[in-house]
Each structure stands twice: as C-alpha cells, then as structure tokens.
Write a protein that holds these residues in place. Structure first.
Motif, PDB file in Angstrom:
ATOM      1  N   ALA A  83       0.833  -1.201   0.000  1.00  0.00           N
ATOM      2  CA  ALA A  83       0.000   0.000   0.000  1.00  0.00           C
ATOM      3  C   ALA A  83       0.867   1.251   0.000  1.00  0.00           C
ATOM      4  CB  ALA A  83      -0.925   0.013   1.214  1.00  0.00           C
ATOM      5  N   PHE A  84       0.435   2.231  -0.780  1.00  0.00           N
ATOM      6  CA  PHE A  84       1.046   3.564  -0.772  1.00  0.00           C
ATOM      7  C   PHE A  84      -0.031   4.551  -0.361  1.00  0.00           C
ATOM      8  CE2 PHE A  84       1.782   7.679  -2.803  1.00  0.00           C
ATOM      9  CZ  PHE A  84       3.075   7.969  -2.391  1.00  0.00           C
ATOM     10  N   PHE A  85       0.220   5.278   0.728  1.00  0.00           N
ATOM     11  CA  PHE A  85      -0.736   6.249   1.251  1.00  0.00           C
ATOM     12  C   PHE A  85      -0.213   7.655   0.971  1.00  0.00           C
ATOM     13  CE2 PHE A  85      -0.813   2.446   3.878  1.00  0.00           C
ATOM     14  CZ  PHE A  85      -2.166   2.151   3.988  1.00  0.00           C
ATOM     15  N   LEU A  86      -0.922   8.405   0.157  1.00  0.00           N
ATOM     16  CA  LEU A  86      -0.556   9.803  -0.092  1.00  0.00           C
ATOM     17  C   LEU A  86      -1.126  10.644   1.040  1.00  0.00           C
ATOM     18  CD1 LEU A  86       0.779  11.721  -2.265  1.00  0.00           C
ATOM     19  CD2 LEU A  86      -1.564  12.243  -2.962  1.00  0.00           C
ATOM     20  N   GLY A  87      -0.247  11.220   1.847  1.00  0.00           N
ATOM     21  CA  GLY A  87      -0.683  11.975   3.011  1.00  0.00           C
ATOM     22  C   GLY A  87      -0.430  13.458   2.865  1.00  0.00           C
ATOM     23  N   ALA A  88      -0.780  14.193   3.885  1.00  0.00           N
ATOM     24  CA  ALA A  88      -0.609  15.647   3.921  1.00  0.00           C
ATOM     25  C   ALA A  88       0.507  16.000   4.889  1.00  0.00           C
ATOM     26  CB  ALA A  88      -1.910  16.321   4.351  1.00  0.00           C
ATOM     27  N   GLU A  89       0.883  17.266   4.905  1.00  0.00           N
ATOM     28  CA  GLU A  89       1.860  17.746   5.872  1.00  0.00           C
ATOM     29  C   GLU A  89       1.237  17.685   7.265  1.00  0.00           C
ATOM     30  OE1 GLU A  89       5.303  20.754   5.069  1.00  0.00           O
ATOM     31  OE2 GLU A  89       3.462  21.862   5.421  1.00  0.00           O
ATOM     32  N   LEU A  90       1.987  17.182   8.227  1.00  0.00           N
ATOM     33  CA  LEU A  90       1.428  16.939   9.558  1.00  0.00           C
ATOM     34  C   LEU A  90       0.948  18.216  10.246  1.00  0.00           C
ATOM     35  CD1 LEU A  90       3.944  14.248  10.830  1.00  0.00           C
ATOM     36  CD2 LEU A  90       1.532  13.902  10.272  1.00  0.00           C
ATOM     37  N   GLY A  91       1.548  19.350   9.930  1.00  0.00           N
ATOM     38  CA  GLY A  91       1.134  20.598  10.568  1.00  0.00           C
ATOM     39  C   GLY A  91      -0.053  21.271   9.913  1.00  0.00           C
TER      40      GLY A  91
END
Length: 345
Positions: free
Chosen positions: A274-282
């Motif tokens: 699996a590849f999860f495209l995430g956002a910047e944590l802040g």
C-alpha cells in the motif's frame, strides 16, 4: 460509469487524464462519480513501470521470508516514528488484532528538534528502519515511493479539476514535508475456526490510498451499510480509495469508504503493498467551496463519536497510530494516551 461485468468497482484508465485526450472531461466526471458513490475504484494504465511493480512484490516476499530474528531486529516497537516490522496480531483495528505480518516506512527524514512545548505529532517524523539482511529492499521501495508520489499527485490534482477547484487547490495541504506512508503486508492463511480478521473494518486517514494486490482475493468494500463487495485483484491495476482528508475537505462530497481484509484460507497467503498519499502533519484541513451543483450532494463527513475525525492532520494521524500500536504508544507516547479520548472539533 466504466465498469467491467466481472468486477464490483469502477475501472478508470489513467491515460484519459492527459490534457489532449478528447474524453478528459468525461473521465473527470466519472472520477468524481466513482469517488462519491463508491469511494473505491481500479486505476489502470497508470504509467508505473510493470518491471518496478514486479520488483516491489519480489523484494516484499523476500523480506517476509527472512528469518524472524532479522525482522524483529527492526520491530516497530523500537521506533517513535511508527516505522518497522510487526508480527501478525501486533496491530489492532477496533481493538481487535489484525492477522497480518507487515513492514511500515515513511518519508526518510531526520527527526524534528523537540521542546516541551512541541506538539506530540512532531515525534512522527524521523528515519526508517531497514533490514541489514536485505539491502535491496531500501533501493527498490525508494524508487517505487518516488514513482508513486508523482502519479498520486497527478491524480490528486485531477480531483481538484473534477471538483471545479483550482488545479493546485490541495497542494498546500500536501505541503513541502508530506506524511507519505508505505506498508508491505503479508496475510497468512487462517483455518475456518481461527480469526479471519486480516484487517478489521476501517477508513484510511490520508488523501488517497493505492493498493498493489497479488492474485489472492480478500479486500472487501462496504458500498452500503452491511453490504460488502469484493475488490477482486485486477492484474496491473491499483485499487484506489479516498481517505478521510478528502472527505473532510469536501464536506463529505468525496467518500472515505469503510473496508476490510478477510484472511486467506489455511495453506495460502496474500501479499499487498500500500502507498498512502498523506498531507503535511502541521496542516489543518479546510472545507473547500464546491460549486452549488456539487455542494448540494455533500452529506458531511461521517465521524465515529468514539474515534472522531480531526481537521488537525498531525493529531488525526497520531490518534490512529496510538490506537493501532499500543506497544509503541506505551513506550514513546505515554504522556499522550489521553488523546485517545475524543478531542473537540
């Protein structure tokens, strides 16, 4: 909707996204419909080299075939960044053990400097753990992560186009230091009398998830309450699903759908990557203004009162990690265990 007779989910060809393709606008409409009605679809003709996909599956199998001592040397329990190896049953979904052996990694970065005032989610950034016995794993997965990032961002921007938003509308959320995540997963076969929870019912927390499956079925999607359909493996395709970030950002117009994996029968196994495209944590997720024709179809984000969605990306991601990995939580986040209680929106 582009659907095959033998599959339960829509099938979309990424080749039709090119600006010169005469069917591009129609494809964007199908993308929007698939993401709203089902939240899951197959993506074909995605441009990722088939030889690279074969290498990813080959080195993943080689990793899981390593002696247990080599894998335990990089246990996730050693990492405050939730990176590394877990034996089957170590990760929990809805407080029940998942029967999957797995290896988690993220963007390769140095840990952030921390002060007593630093938010706890800043501890999530840091280096991966890599098996000394299989150096090829790092090289192959790094190549794949880079290739997937480019393709995934193109699809994310296609969603902005489909929603009649500026082409780069989601780029600020993605940010300069996005929280990308890769997971290698092996599901051992289970007898009929054993737990068949490969992964319990859940939603994904990021923007988009791309799943590379082998030929063994097991992924199921809850298309309507209590109605589950199989995401039958389709050779060469990714199964793509919407994450909670896009559900929040569109006020529920796009759908983060509940899904699960049923363990394969005894004597067999299932491999997925699996590849999860995430956002910047802040980042903090806003509600994007959709055209009235789309906004009227938005049903609001669906949030479990016992596990509420948070617009603070870092807190939302950390909350999920703490619930899923109590051993890491107890070792590195004992001061944050109260975060498992619902936080104000």
């Amino acid at each position: 909707m582009s659907v095959t007779t033998s599959l339960n989910l829509p099938v979309l060809s990424f080749s039709q996204l090119t600006t010169e393709h005469p069917q591009r606008d129609r494809w964007l409409a199908r993308l929007s419909e698939a993401a709203r009605e089902t939240g899951f679809f197959y993506l074909t003709d995605h441009g990722i080299d088939p030889a690279l996909l074969a290498d990813v599956q080959r080195v993943s199998r080689a990793f899981f075939a390593l002696p247990l001592a080599d894998k335990l040397a990089i246990r996730m329990a050693h990492s405050p960044h939730f990176r590394g190896y877990n034996v089957a049953g170590a990760e929990l979904t809805r407080s029940q053990p998942d029967q999957r052996e797995q290896f988690d990694l993220g963007a390769e970065r140095d840990p952030l400097p921390l002060t007593p005032e630093s938010p706890a989610w800043q501890r999530l950034q840091g280096p991966n753990q890599w098996p000394a016995a299989l150096p090829e794993l790092r090289a192959v997965l790094s190549r794949w992560q880079q290739a997937m990032t480019g393709m995934a961002l193109a699809l994310l921007r296609a969603f902005a186009d489909a929603l009649h938003l500026p082409h780069h509308a989601f780029d600020t959320l993605y940010g300069r230091l996005p929280n990308e995540h890769v997971k290698l997963i092996r599901y051992p076969g289970q007898s009929a009398a054993a737990s068949r929870q490969g992964v319990g019912a859940h939603k994904d927390s990021g923007f988009l998830t791309f799943l590379l499956q082998d030929a063994q079925p097991g992924l199921q999607v809850e298309v309507t309450p209590d109605r589950w359909v199989d995401a039958t493996p389709l050779p060469g395709a990714f199964v793509v699903n919407i994450g909670e970030l896009l559900e929040l950002a569109t006020n529920g117009y796009l759908r983060a759908t509940v899904h699960r994996v049923v363990s394969p029968p005894a004597g067999s196994e299932r491999l997925s990557v699996a590849f999860f495209l995430g956002a910047e944590l802040g980042a903090v997720v806003p509600v994007y203004p959709l055209p009235a024709s789309l906004a009227q179809l938005a049903q609001g984000p669906a949030s479990d009162p016992l596990n509420p969605l948070l617009r603070d990306v870092g807190w939302n991601y950390l909350k999920g990690r703490l619930r899923s990995h109590p051993d890491v939580a107890a070792r590195f986040y004992a001061d944050q265990l109260s975060a498992l209680s619902p936080r104000p929106q």
